[in-house]
Design a protein around this motif. Structure first.
Motif, mmCIF file in Angstrom:
data_model
loop_
_atom_site.group_PDB
_atom_site.id
_atom_site.type_symbol
_atom_site.label_atom_id
_atom_site.label_comp_id
_atom_site.label_asym_id
_atom_site.label_seq_id
_atom_site.Cartn_x
_atom_site.Cartn_y
_atom_site.Cartn_z
ATOM 1 N N LYS A 1 0.828 -1.209 0.000
ATOM 2 C CA LYS A 1 0.000 0.000 0.000
ATOM 3 C C LYS A 1 0.861 1.258 0.000
ATOM 4 O O LYS A 1 0.490 2.279 -0.574
ATOM 5 C CB LYS A 1 -0.939 -0.011 1.215
ATOM 6 C CG LYS A 1 -1.948 1.094 1.232
ATOM 7 C CD LYS A 1 -2.888 0.936 2.411
ATOM 8 C CE LYS A 1 -3.848 2.117 2.450
ATOM 9 N NZ LYS A 1 -4.730 2.056 3.616
ATOM 10 N N ALA A 2 2.038 1.185 0.619
ATOM 11 C CA ALA A 2 2.962 2.324 0.671
ATOM 12 C C ALA A 2 3.729 2.490 -0.637
ATOM 13 O O ALA A 2 4.528 3.415 -0.786
ATOM 14 C CB ALA A 2 3.931 2.160 1.833
ATOM 15 N N GLY A 3 3.512 1.573 -1.592
ATOM 16 C CA GLY A 3 4.122 1.720 -2.899
ATOM 17 C C GLY A 3 5.382 0.913 -3.135
ATOM 18 O O GLY A 3 6.066 1.114 -4.140
ATOM 19 N N TYR A 4 5.697 0.010 -2.232
ATOM 20 C CA TYR A 4 6.899 -0.811 -2.380
ATOM 21 C C TYR A 4 6.501 -2.195 -2.900
ATOM 22 O O TYR A 4 5.856 -2.970 -2.195
ATOM 23 C CB TYR A 4 7.626 -0.961 -1.043
ATOM 24 C CG TYR A 4 8.302 0.303 -0.601
ATOM 25 C CD1 TYR A 4 9.580 0.615 -1.048
ATOM 26 C CD2 TYR A 4 7.678 1.188 0.271
ATOM 27 C CE1 TYR A 4 10.216 1.771 -0.645
ATOM 28 C CE2 TYR A 4 8.309 2.352 0.678
ATOM 29 C CZ TYR A 4 9.576 2.640 0.220
ATOM 30 O OH TYR A 4 10.200 3.787 0.622
ATOM 31 N N ASP B 1 15.442 1.688 1.676
ATOM 32 C CA ASP B 1 15.004 3.084 1.801
ATOM 33 C C ASP B 1 14.786 3.507 3.245
ATOM 34 O O ASP B 1 14.806 4.698 3.553
ATOM 35 C CB ASP B 1 13.707 3.318 1.019
ATOM 36 C CG ASP B 1 13.909 3.333 -0.479
ATOM 37 O OD1 ASP B 1 15.083 3.314 -0.934
ATOM 38 O OD2 ASP B 1 12.891 3.363 -1.211
ATOM 39 N N ASN B 2 14.560 2.542 4.139
ATOM 40 C CA ASN B 2 14.178 2.873 5.513
ATOM 41 C C ASN B 2 15.113 2.323 6.579
ATOM 42 O O ASN B 2 14.771 2.306 7.759
ATOM 43 C CB ASN B 2 12.744 2.391 5.759
ATOM 44 C CG ASN B 2 11.771 3.114 4.880
ATOM 45 O OD1 ASN B 2 11.538 4.304 5.044
ATOM 46 N ND2 ASN B 2 11.211 2.416 3.892
ATOM 47 N N ASP B 3 16.310 1.892 6.153
ATOM 48 C CA ASP B 3 17.335 1.429 7.087
ATOM 49 C C ASP B 3 16.826 0.325 8.016
ATOM 50 O O ASP B 3 16.992 0.374 9.237
ATOM 51 C CB ASP B 3 17.877 2.614 7.907
ATOM 52 C CG ASP B 3 19.179 2.264 8.600
ATOM 53 O OD1 ASP B 3 19.947 1.450 8.052
ATOM 54 O OD2 ASP B 3 19.424 2.809 9.703
ATOM 55 N N ILE B 4 16.201 -0.673 7.393
ATOM 56 C CA ILE B 4 15.705 -1.844 8.119
ATOM 57 C C ILE B 4 16.470 -3.046 7.578
ATOM 58 O O ILE B 4 16.541 -3.230 6.358
ATOM 59 C CB ILE B 4 14.189 -2.030 7.904
ATOM 60 C CG1 ILE B 4 13.429 -0.829 8.470
ATOM 61 C CG2 ILE B 4 13.711 -3.329 8.537
ATOM 62 C CD1 ILE B 4 11.960 -0.814 8.103
#
Length: 79
Positions: free
Chosen positions: A27-30, A39-42
């Motif tokens: 849903k967030a586009g990934y 993109d989010n350092d996970i």
């Protein structure tokens, strides 16, 4: 019934959480989890395990929900 919980079925509930993470990531586009993680350092392995419904920490869940800008209430709604 809390989150579809049946005594002795913790693995079912964790798998449902993984499915919700997958849904909100898409849903967030990934389209893939690797881009989301980079993109989010996970750590990719950590997130992969979360989406697959393997055991994870609440700290990691909260970090991912913060990145997705989703509250715990919204995340667990309809579970």
């Amino acid at each position: 019934m809390l989150f579809g919980f049946v005594p002795g079925s913790h693995s079912y509930t964790i798998k449902q959480i993984g499915k919700r993470l997958h849904y909100f990531r898409k849903k967030a586009g990934y389209s893939n989890y690797e881009d989301f993680c980079w993109d989010n350092d996970i750590p990719t392995r950590t997130y992969f395990r979360m989406e697959k419904g393997e055991n994870f920490t609440m700290q990691n869940l909260l970090k991912v929900l913060a990145v997705l800008d989703i509250s715990l209430d919204e995340f667990f709604k309809d579970m």
